[in-house]
Structures are given as structure tokens and as C-alpha cells.
Design a protein around this motif. Structure first.
Motif, PDB file in Angstrom:
ATOM      1  N   THR A 148       0.581  -1.135  -0.036  1.00  0.00           N
ATOM      2  CA  THR A 148       0.106   0.411   0.012  1.00  0.00           C
ATOM      3  C   THR A 148       0.847   1.222   0.150  1.00  0.00           C
ATOM      4  N   SER A 181       0.433   5.278   1.217  1.00  0.00           N
ATOM      5  CA  SER A 181      -0.741   5.809   2.211  1.00  0.00           C
ATOM      6  C   SER A 181      -1.108   7.156   1.094  1.00  0.00           C
ATOM      7  N   PRO A 182      -2.231   7.656   1.535  1.00  0.00           N
ATOM      8  CA  PRO A 182      -3.312   7.872   0.511  1.00  0.00           C
ATOM      9  C   PRO A 182      -2.344   9.830   0.240  1.00  0.00           C
ATOM     10  N   TYR A 210      -1.971  13.312  -4.793  1.00  0.00           N
ATOM     11  CA  TYR A 210      -0.284  13.101  -4.327  1.00  0.00           C
ATOM     12  C   TYR A 210       0.609  14.004  -4.987  1.00  0.00           C
ATOM     13  N   TYR A 243       5.285  10.296   1.086  1.00  0.00           N
ATOM     14  CA  TYR A 243       4.425   9.370   1.503  1.00  0.00           C
ATOM     15  C   TYR A 243       4.727   7.998   2.482  1.00  0.00           C
ATOM     16  N   GLN A 244       4.021   7.884   2.574  1.00  0.00           N
ATOM     17  CA  GLN A 244       4.870   6.223   3.690  1.00  0.00           C
ATOM     18  C   GLN A 244       3.984   4.871   2.473  1.00  0.00           C
ATOM     19  N   LYS A 276       4.064   0.551   2.013  1.00  0.00           N
ATOM     20  CA  LYS A 276       3.901  -0.200   3.005  1.00  0.00           C
ATOM     21  C   LYS A 276       3.846  -2.028   2.615  1.00  0.00           C
ATOM     22  N   THR A 334       7.983  -0.949   5.874  1.00  0.00           N
ATOM     23  CA  THR A 334       7.995   0.533   5.653  1.00  0.00           C
ATOM     24  C   THR A 334       8.782   1.536   4.888  1.00  0.00           C
ATOM     25  N   THR A 374       9.792   5.719   2.699  1.00  0.00           N
ATOM     26  CA  THR A 374       9.135   6.601   2.525  1.00  0.00           C
ATOM     27  C   THR A 374       9.624   7.372   1.323  1.00  0.00           C
TER      28      THR A 374
END
Length: 126
Positions: free
Chosen positions: A33, A35-36, A42, A48-49, A51, A82, A84
Motif C-alpha cells: 500500500t 499512504s493516501p 499525490y 508518502y509511506q 508498506k 515501510t 518513505t
């Protein structure tokens, strides 16, 4: 192959995210995924992260349009890793979590990136 498509609208723009498993359902990477984006998708210069959940979490590489990146330090906790990601260019980005040993499974997420202005706690995207 397993294909899943998710289409959703976020704030001003539309963001398309798709997840595609390259291996059977029992692949080592069970989940991937991003992160939103906050409200409007975006943006470049904003972080954003990513994962990935995998039985081989210590052996995951992250790629942006086929190029491995190391924007942030990888953090491993149990079966989850995770990192970045900070997009540098607007446009379509195919993000990949790839196992570098074992069954070499991978999953991808496709996102649209606009020109962003990092405001610290938020990102304004054009």
C-alpha cells in the motif's frame, strides 16, 4: 494472476490505484500500500509511506517506474516493511514492492502525481 483495481476520487483530482500480484495468491508479498494523499492526491516534493507485508520483510526492494529508490530508511517490524517515497516528477508512477530472494514475488500500485507544494503538515497539489 490476481488483478484488483480500485478507482477513487480524492478532493480536486482523481487518483487511480491498482494492485497487481505477479505470483499466485500465496505469494510472499501479501499486501502493498501507499499512504493516501491529503485531500487532493499525490504531489512532487511531498512524502508518502509505502508498506509491504511479507514473510521475507527483510528482503524487499521498492521501485518507482522500475528504478530502485532509497528515499527513506526502511523500517522492519515483524512481517511488515515501510519506507518513505517522495515523487520527484509529475505523471504516472508505478510503485513496486519486490522480493529480492525466494520466490521473487512483487506487487505494484499505480498513482498519478501532480506538482506539489509541501506545506509541512499538508501538500497542495496542482
Amino acid at each position: 494472476m490476481v488483478f484488483t483495481r480500485i478507482l477513487y476520487s480524492v478532493g480536486v483530482g482523481a487518483v487511480v490505484a491498482s494492485t497487481m500480484a505477479q505470483s499466485p495468491a500465496n505469494a510472499a508479498i501479501a499486501e502493498f500500500t501507499v499512504s493516501p494523499g491529503l485531500g487532493n492526491g499525490y504531489g512532487t516534493t511531498c512524502s508518502y509511506q509505502l508498506k509491504a507485508v511479507s514473510a521475507n520483510a527483510l528482503r524487499i526492494s521498492f521501485l518507482d517506474n522500475g528504478w530502485e529508490f532509497r528515499d527513506g530508511n526502511k523500517q522492519v517490524s515483524g512481517d511488515t516493511v515501510t519506507t518513505t517515497w517522495t515523487p520527484r516528477e509529475p505523471g504516472t508512477h508505478i510503485l513496486t514492492a519486490k522480493e529480492v530472494t525466494g520466490d521473487l514475488s512483487e506487487r505494484t500500485v499505480t498513482v498519478q502525481v501532480g506538482v506539489g507544494t509541501n506545506l509541512g503538515s499538508a501538500c497542495a497539489v496542482q
